[in-house]
Design a protein around this motif. Sequence first.
Motif, PDB file in Angstrom:
ATOM      1  N   ARG A 275     -18.224  55.425  52.252  1.00  0.00           N
ATOM      2  CA  ARG A 275     -18.522  54.086  52.787  1.00  0.00           C
ATOM      3  C   ARG A 275     -19.863  53.553  52.313  1.00  0.00           C
ATOM      4  N   PHE A 276     -20.767  54.456  52.005  1.00  0.00           N
ATOM      5  CA  PHE A 276     -22.101  54.023  51.559  1.00  0.00           C
ATOM      6  C   PHE A 276     -22.162  53.880  50.046  1.00  0.00           C
ATOM      7  N   LEU A 277     -21.270  54.581  49.364  1.00  0.00           N
ATOM      8  CA  LEU A 277     -21.327  54.575  47.903  1.00  0.00           C
ATOM      9  C   LEU A 277     -20.370  53.566  47.293  1.00  0.00           C
ATOM     10  N   GLU A 278     -19.409  53.181  48.094  1.00  0.00           N
ATOM     11  CA  GLU A 278     -18.321  52.372  47.554  1.00  0.00           C
ATOM     12  C   GLU A 278     -18.687  50.958  47.160  1.00  0.00           C
ATOM     13  N   PRO A 279     -19.638  50.324  47.840  1.00  0.00           N
ATOM     14  CA  PRO A 279     -19.725  48.877  47.630  1.00  0.00           C
ATOM     15  C   PRO A 279     -20.016  48.326  46.226  1.00  0.00           C
ATOM     16  N   GLY A 280     -19.348  48.835  45.205  1.00  0.00           N
ATOM     17  CA  GLY A 280     -19.237  48.078  43.949  1.00  0.00           C
ATOM     18  C   GLY A 280     -18.214  46.995  44.272  1.00  0.00           C
ATOM     19  N   PRO A 281     -18.078  45.960  43.452  1.00  0.00           N
ATOM     20  CA  PRO A 281     -17.102  44.937  43.812  1.00  0.00           C
ATOM     21  C   PRO A 281     -15.675  45.474  43.762  1.00  0.00           C
ATOM     22  N   ILE A 282     -14.874  44.994  44.679  1.00  0.00           N
ATOM     23  CA  ILE A 282     -13.441  45.269  44.616  1.00  0.00           C
ATOM     24  C   ILE A 282     -12.890  44.496  43.419  1.00  0.00           C
ATOM     25  N   VAL A 283     -12.044  45.166  42.654  1.00  0.00           N
ATOM     26  CA  VAL A 283     -11.479  44.515  41.472  1.00  0.00           C
ATOM     27  C   VAL A 283      -9.954  44.487  41.569  1.00  0.00           C
ATOM     28  N   LEU A 284      -9.358  43.636  40.762  1.00  0.00           N
ATOM     29  CA  LEU A 284      -7.902  43.611  40.629  1.00  0.00           C
ATOM     30  C   LEU A 284      -7.576  44.116  39.229  1.00  0.00           C
ATOM     31  N   VAL A 285      -6.702  45.105  39.149  1.00  0.00           N
ATOM     32  CA  VAL A 285      -6.347  45.650  37.836  1.00  0.00           C
ATOM     33  C   VAL A 285      -4.958  45.150  37.481  1.00  0.00           C
ATOM     34  N   SER A 286      -4.875  44.392  36.403  1.00  0.00           N
ATOM     35  CA  SER A 286      -3.566  43.881  35.978  1.00  0.00           C
ATOM     36  C   SER A 286      -3.069  44.685  34.789  1.00  0.00           C
ATOM     37  N   SER A 287      -1.755  44.823  34.729  1.00  0.00           N
ATOM     38  CA  SER A 287      -1.174  45.643  33.658  1.00  0.00           C
ATOM     39  C   SER A 287       0.152  45.039  33.206  1.00  0.00           C
ATOM     40  N   ALA A 288       0.637  45.517  32.078  1.00  0.00           N
ATOM     41  CA  ALA A 288       1.943  45.087  31.567  1.00  0.00           C
ATOM     42  C   ALA A 288       2.579  46.271  30.862  1.00  0.00           C
ATOM     43  N   HIS A 289       3.873  46.437  31.101  1.00  0.00           N
ATOM     44  CA  HIS A 289       4.596  47.504  30.401  1.00  0.00           C
ATOM     45  C   HIS A 289       6.082  47.159  30.392  1.00  0.00           C
ATOM     46  N   LYS A 290       6.684  47.270  29.213  1.00  0.00           N
ATOM     47  CA  LYS A 290       8.126  47.015  29.042  1.00  0.00           C
ATOM     48  C   LYS A 290       8.581  45.716  29.726  1.00  0.00           C
ATOM     49  N   GLY A 291       7.890  44.630  29.445  1.00  0.00           N
ATOM     50  CA  GLY A 291       8.291  43.314  29.947  1.00  0.00           C
ATOM     51  C   GLY A 291       7.921  43.040  31.398  1.00  0.00           C
TER      52      GLY A 291
ATOM     53  N   MET B 147      -8.472  47.636  43.463  1.00  0.00           N
ATOM     54  CA  MET B 147      -9.167  48.899  43.211  1.00  0.00           C
ATOM     55  C   MET B 147     -10.640  48.837  43.632  1.00  0.00           C
ATOM     56  N   GLY B 148     -11.039  49.853  44.381  1.00  0.00           N
ATOM     57  CA  GLY B 148     -12.442  49.967  44.778  1.00  0.00           C
ATOM     58  C   GLY B 148     -13.138  51.145  44.110  1.00  0.00           C
ATOM     59  N   TRP B 149     -12.359  52.146  43.706  1.00  0.00           N
ATOM     60  CA  TRP B 149     -12.968  53.373  43.182  1.00  0.00           C
ATOM     61  C   TRP B 149     -13.128  53.310  41.664  1.00  0.00           C
ATOM     62  N   HIS B 150     -14.213  52.714  41.254  1.00  0.00           N
ATOM     63  CA  HIS B 150     -14.513  52.631  39.821  1.00  0.00           C
ATOM     64  C   HIS B 150     -15.989  52.926  39.607  1.00  0.00           C
ATOM     65  N   MET B 151     -16.321  53.378  38.426  1.00  0.00           N
ATOM     66  CA  MET B 151     -17.734  53.674  38.135  1.00  0.00           C
ATOM     67  C   MET B 151     -18.052  53.435  36.666  1.00  0.00           C
ATOM     68  N   ILE B 152     -19.300  53.031  36.406  1.00  0.00           N
ATOM     69  CA  ILE B 152     -19.761  52.858  35.031  1.00  0.00           C
ATOM     70  C   ILE B 152     -20.016  54.246  34.462  1.00  0.00           C
ATOM     71  N   MET B 153     -19.492  54.525  33.265  1.00  0.00           N
ATOM     72  CA  MET B 153     -19.712  55.843  32.664  1.00  0.00           C
ATOM     73  C   MET B 153     -20.578  55.763  31.411  1.00  0.00           C
ATOM     74  N   GLU B 154     -20.626  54.602  30.797  1.00  0.00           N
ATOM     75  CA  GLU B 154     -21.406  54.419  29.558  1.00  0.00           C
ATOM     76  C   GLU B 154     -21.456  52.927  29.316  1.00  0.00           C
ATOM     77  N   PHE B 155     -22.541  52.428  28.697  1.00  0.00           N
ATOM     78  CA  PHE B 155     -22.526  50.981  28.449  1.00  0.00           C
ATOM     79  C   PHE B 155     -22.283  50.595  27.005  1.00  0.00           C
TER      80      PHE B 155
END
Length: 186
Positions: free
Chosen positions: A16-32, A39-47
């Motif tokens: 609860r204390f570490l999470e507050p990066g922005p909530i994002v929406l992940v869009s995808s496409a596969h086979k039409g 998604m809330g659980w994301h982190m920067i790994m390299e810039f």
Amino acid sequence: MPKYTKKDFDTHKVRRFLEPGPIVLVSSAHKGETNIMTMGWHMIMEFEPSLIGCYIWTENHSFEMIRRSKQCVINIPTVDLAAKVVKIGNSSGREIDKFSEFGLTPKPGTHVRAPLIDECYANFECRLADSSLIRKYSLFVLEVVKAHVATSPKYPRTIHYRGDGEFMISGTNTSRYRKLFRPQML
Ligand SMILES: Cc1cc2nc3c(=O)[nH]c(=O)nc-3n(C[C@H](O)[C@H](O)[C@H](O)COP(=O)(O)O)c2cc1C
């Protein structure tokens, strides 16, 4: 400086204390088919390259869509989309078409086949850069290959999840501490 009185806290709730990066929406496409997940659980790994680690639960429809297509778009919604963000995160693309159900506009990307969500403040087109942690941790390491960001406002009112159905909405910004940074640490 503040002085805090502390008590034992459940380790499984520290997020609860570490999470507050922005909530994002992940869009995808596969086979039409297209889809969106919240998604809330994301982190920067390299810039450079721009790498973002994303936890995507195996049971999500998006999991196989992104794993197989090796692409997605990370979209940054603002507070005016908050109700849709929650509804998108509480429904599955297995049962509904989330773009039409929630009245969002899919816009073609330039580097990936996954659609951008036009109503979002920013859209980051991503390619799967490393799949080696998916099986063990459901962690997708994505590389942002193209970014589209609104020209204004400078500081979008993003939404940040605190757990238990509570959100924080970004507010005050300050550059007061800027002078304490070394230039290479900015
Ligand atoms: C605020 C919020 C944050 C969420 N964060 C994540 C997350 O980081 N990873 C994840 O796998 N699911 C997360 N979810 C749950 C997914 O968005 C949810 O399971 C979604 O319905 C999956 O859609 P799909 O089956 O169409 O892929 C979150 C949901 C909400 C409401």
